[in-house]
Write a protein that holds these residues in place. Structure first.
Motif, PDB file in Angstrom:
ATOM      1  N   VAL A   1       1.031  -1.233   0.037  1.00 28.52           N
ATOM      2  CA  VAL A   1       0.010   0.168  -0.034  1.00 28.52           C
ATOM      3  C   VAL A   1       0.920   1.211  -0.157  1.00 28.52           C
ATOM      4  CG1 VAL A   1      -1.613   1.324   1.138  1.00 28.52           C
ATOM      5  CG2 VAL A   1      -1.979  -1.188   1.048  1.00 28.52           C
ATOM      6  N   ALA A   2       2.110   1.342   0.936  1.00 26.79           N
ATOM      7  CA  ALA A   2       2.843   2.296   0.901  1.00 26.79           C
ATOM      8  C   ALA A   2       3.355   2.647  -0.523  1.00 26.79           C
ATOM      9  CB  ALA A   2       3.822   2.138   2.028  1.00 26.79           C
ATOM     10  N   ILE A   3       3.857   1.542  -1.202  1.00 26.49           N
ATOM     11  CA  ILE A   3       4.446   1.896  -2.392  1.00 26.49           C
ATOM     12  C   ILE A   3       3.674   2.558  -3.407  1.00 26.49           C
ATOM     13  CG2 ILE A   3       5.471   0.609  -4.670  1.00 26.49           C
ATOM     14  CD1 ILE A   3       6.506  -1.472  -2.605  1.00 26.49           C
ATOM     15  N   ILE A   4       2.328   2.201  -3.482  1.00 31.82           N
ATOM     16  CA  ILE A   4       1.604   2.962  -4.572  1.00 31.82           C
ATOM     17  C   ILE A   4       1.014   4.373  -3.762  1.00 31.82           C
ATOM     18  CG2 ILE A   4      -0.774   2.499  -5.695  1.00 31.82           C
ATOM     19  CD1 ILE A   4      -0.064  -0.338  -5.638  1.00 31.82           C
ATOM     20  N   LEU A   5       0.287   4.021  -2.617  1.00 34.38           N
ATOM     21  CA  LEU A   5      -0.114   5.425  -2.223  1.00 34.38           C
ATOM     22  C   LEU A   5       0.911   6.494  -1.763  1.00 34.38           C
ATOM     23  CD1 LEU A   5      -2.741   6.536  -1.234  1.00 34.38           C
ATOM     24  CD2 LEU A   5      -2.555   5.540   0.979  1.00 34.38           C
ATOM     25  N   LEU A   6       2.163   6.208  -1.318  1.00 37.81           N
ATOM     26  CA  LEU A   6       2.982   7.349  -1.190  1.00 37.81           C
ATOM     27  C   LEU A   6       3.766   7.510  -2.406  1.00 37.81           C
ATOM     28  CD1 LEU A   6       4.676   6.086   2.534  1.00 37.81           C
ATOM     29  CD2 LEU A   6       3.199   7.847   1.937  1.00 37.81           C
TER      30      LEU A   6
END
Length: 476
Positions: free
Chosen positions: A174-179
């Protein structure tokens, strides 16, 4: 003495679900319409933006429109489609999510994703961590160029199993995409939905302030990559360090990989994955070059699902069952999107949006340059919670806030940068932003766990942004 482990499950405190959080915010905003005076700016049509924009200095108190129980109940419906104005809101995004779920369901049923992941992990053995900066750079490019946001929802169900197979967790994915996409929007350079619209509304060329935005983009991207890589490595070395480690028994596939080595990677799998990858390429091309939006993208994924069904020879009944089951898996995500939009529906119906904007206009009067730009940044942070849409906030706030900068002796381009940085930062955690809540729902990451993951990074990003704005104001 009673320990936490001895407390019965039903008596332990559980953080509310995303549905409860969002509905609670609707209730709070509705209550505010009884307290905050109603008011509106006069508006004129802006031909360049093809929208009505507020006129500075024209705010006036209007007749109150407090929102009651019925308005609270109807707000989530209005979030999907507002029958009073006959204007579509979130229904197109919700349908897009459901079609993506069906598409992923069909592809997954062929076994191509599991076989492809296994093959990729074999080839990347020992180098998996370098996927993180590469993917975050790609998503940041989409964010800074065209404001990639809702489109990212299509990538979560692809990336989550890949990260889990690499012995990371759903939070990492999630962090890779959202951030990645989020920091791109934070440091927008030529993003038509943020920088261009805001600059036009402020009356300055969008290229003015480009160097500062590139600096902010580079510094914040590096900070995000380093932060995610550090967390991911901790999880890989010790899975108990994962913020969702205790949830693995609820849904194992969202924590550690359950596939086994030796899965055959057939010619059919290769064709299915080729169609899968081509679909995303065509989607990006359609958005950038073809003027596509949710309707066209939904049609693309539906057509691709049908093609995959023919190639894999799934059969009519199996195809429809897997498509419907896949859509069912993301039904909660679709409902969350409409619920998040319902907050804005209540604010607008209660006529308090312009009042909040007017208060921000008054609060920056008479400040020095550095104080002005930093207060402006924090005011845009506040506004972003209520108006998460980058284009919506630009059209709403820039015609009012940009002229105020002239009295403070601050370049209007700095106000634009403060706006987009604040909006981009808030939308990394904003519960009123459908993309955040949708992404967490797909990844099955509870909202409070995401906040726990994000708060140190938010402090780091805030320091970078405020220092950059302050230095740019001094040397301007």
């Amino acid at each position: 003495m009673t320990t936490d482990s001895e407390i019965p499950e039903e008596r332990r405190f559980r953080f509310p679900t995303a549905f409860t959080i969002l509905f609670g915010l609707i209730v709070v905003v509705a209550a505010l319409t009884w307290v905050i005076p109603a008011g509106q700016y006069e508006r004129v049509q802006n031909a360049a933006l093809n929208r009505e924009v507020p006129v500075a200095g024209t705010y006036a108190v209007t007749e109150a429109a407090p929102q009651g129980i019925f308005d609270v109940i109807i707000a989530p419906i209005g979030g999907f489609y507002n029958p009073a104005t006959n204007v579509a809101n979130a229904i197109d995004v919700a349908l897009f999510v459901l079609v993506i779920g069906g598409f992923i369901g069909v592809v997954t049923a062929t076994g191509a994703i599991n076989a492809g992941i296994e093959r990729a992990m074999t080839k990347l053995h020992g180098r998996e961590k370098w996927m993180i900066p590469l993917l975050m750079a790609l998503f940041a490019f989409g964010g800074t160029t065209y404001g990639m946001a809702e489109e990212t929802l299509a990538f979560y169900m692809l990336l989550i199993p890949i990260m889990i197979a690499a012995r990371y967790d759903a939070v990492t994915a999630v962090a890779i995409i959202l951030l990645g996409a989020g920091v791109g929007v934070l440091g927008s350079t030529v993003n038509a939905f943020a920088t261009v619209i805001a600059s036009d509304a402020a009356g300055v060329p969008f290229t003015q302030g480009l160097v500062l935005r590139l600096v902010i983009l580079g510094l914040t991207w590096l900070a995000c990559v380093a932060y995610v890589m550090r967390y991911a490595e901790k999880v890989r070395l010790d899975p108990s360090k994962s913020l969702v480690y205790d949830m693995k028994s609820d849904n194992e596939k969202h924590f550690l990989s359950t596939h086994h080595e030796g899965t055959a990677f057939t010619t059919t799998h290769k064709f299915v994955l080729a169609i899968f990858g081509l679909t995303f390429i065509v989607m990006i091309w359609g958005v950038l070059k073809g003027g596509w939006w949710m309707g066209e993208m939904s049609g693309l994924f539906l057509a691709s699902a049908i093609v995959v069904g023919f190639v894999a020879r799934t059969g009519e009944k199996n195809f429809t069952d897997t498509f419907v089951n896949g859509a069912r898996d993301l039904l909660g995500v679709a409902l969350i999107i409409g619920l998040a939009r319902g907050i804005v529906v209540v604010m607008d119906a209660g006529k308090i949006t312009d009042t909040i904007l007017h208060w921000t206009e008054l609060s920056v009067a008479g400040l020095g340059k550095v104080a002005f730009i930093n207060v402006m940044y924090w005011l845009q942070v506040l506004l972003s919670f209520f108006v998460p849409s980058s284009s919506g906030l630009a059209v709403l706030s820039m015609p009012i806030m940009a002229p105020v900068a002239d009295f403070a002796g601050v370049s209007r381009s700095l106000v634009v940068t403060a706006y987009q940085s604040a909006n981009g930062l808030v939308n990394l955690i904003n519960p009123t932003f459908a993309v955040v809540m949708g992404a967490l729902a797909i990844g099955r990451v509870p909202y409070e766990r995401w906040l726990r993951f994000m708060w140190p990074l938010l402090v780091i990003l805030t320091v970078i942004i405020m220092a950059s704005l302050s230095i740019a104001t001094i040397i301007a």
